[in-house]
Design a protein around this motif. Sequence first.
Motif, PDB file in Angstrom:
ATOM      1  N   TRP A 165       0.815  -1.213   0.000  1.00 61.50           N
ATOM      2  CA  TRP A 165       0.000   0.000   0.000  1.00 61.50           C
ATOM      3  C   TRP A 165       0.853   1.270   0.000  1.00 61.50           C
ATOM      4  CZ3 TRP A 165      -3.612  -1.555   4.649  1.00 61.50           C
ATOM      5  CH2 TRP A 165      -4.420  -2.635   4.273  1.00 61.50           C
ATOM      6  N   VAL A 166       2.141   1.138   0.260  1.00 58.89           N
ATOM      7  CA  VAL A 166       3.024   2.294   0.412  1.00 58.89           C
ATOM      8  C   VAL A 166       3.565   2.714  -0.947  1.00 58.89           C
ATOM      9  CG1 VAL A 166       5.154   3.136   1.488  1.00 58.89           C
ATOM     10  CG2 VAL A 166       3.661   1.539   2.739  1.00 58.89           C
ATOM     11  N   PRO A 167       3.430   4.022  -1.288  1.00 56.04           N
ATOM     12  CA  PRO A 167       4.030   4.490  -2.545  1.00 56.04           C
ATOM     13  C   PRO A 167       5.539   4.236  -2.546  1.00 56.04           C
ATOM     14  CG  PRO A 167       2.591   6.164  -1.599  1.00 56.04           C
ATOM     15  CD  PRO A 167       2.737   5.076  -0.567  1.00 56.04           C
ATOM     16  N   ASP A 168       6.111   4.141  -3.745  1.00 51.94           N
ATOM     17  CA  ASP A 168       7.529   3.799  -3.898  1.00 51.94           C
ATOM     18  C   ASP A 168       8.435   4.659  -3.037  1.00 51.94           C
ATOM     19  OD1 ASP A 168       7.126   1.757  -5.667  1.00 51.94           O
ATOM     20  OD2 ASP A 168       7.394   2.994  -7.447  1.00 51.94           O
ATOM     21  N   ARG A 169       9.372   4.000  -2.396  1.00 56.06           N
ATOM     22  CA  ARG A 169      10.443   4.653  -1.646  1.00 56.06           C
ATOM     23  C   ARG A 169      11.612   3.706  -1.562  1.00 56.06           C
ATOM     24  NH1 ARG A 169       7.340   6.828   3.028  1.00 56.06           N
ATOM     25  NH2 ARG A 169       5.884   7.065   1.353  1.00 56.06           N
ATOM     26  N   ARG A 170      12.782   4.287  -1.481  1.00 58.65           N
ATOM     27  CA  ARG A 170      14.009   3.489  -1.436  1.00 58.65           C
ATOM     28  C   ARG A 170      14.479   3.368   0.000  1.00 58.65           C
ATOM     29  NH1 ARG A 170      19.637   4.807  -2.345  1.00 58.65           N
ATOM     30  NH2 ARG A 170      19.020   6.950  -2.709  1.00 58.65           N
TER      31      ARG A 170
END
Length: 126
Positions: free
Chosen positions: A18-23
């Motif tokens: 559910w979390v938008p893309d992040r590194r």
Amino acid sequence: MPTWQDGEFTWIRGRSQWVPDRRMQQYASAEEVDALPCPPPGDGWLYAWAWQDRAAGRVRTRGFPRRGDAIAEDEATGASAIVLTAELQRALDIIQGKGSQILTRPGPNGTVEVGGRVILEETRSL
């Protein structure tokens, strides 16, 4: 999204999908994470982290949206905590920002449970 109170912590349960893309980027030490400029060079969401005590599951993190807006650093991001917990598959005690503590643990059916508390340091108008 389920929520509940347990002592001084408020909890939610979510999924890393559910979390938008992040590194997620691991550093060698908490001091290295602390020394990062705000925000570090680059584009896109960066969640910098390092073990403070691997056996205890304690990590030092910093979250940088790097969107070019007035928020250079997110002081307490449960969404990033969900992703890191899902990747590491273990309970964590996360120290992020100047006054936040986030606890996480793997939940039922591939979910992650996140509990947290913050200390108000200042109020700003954006």
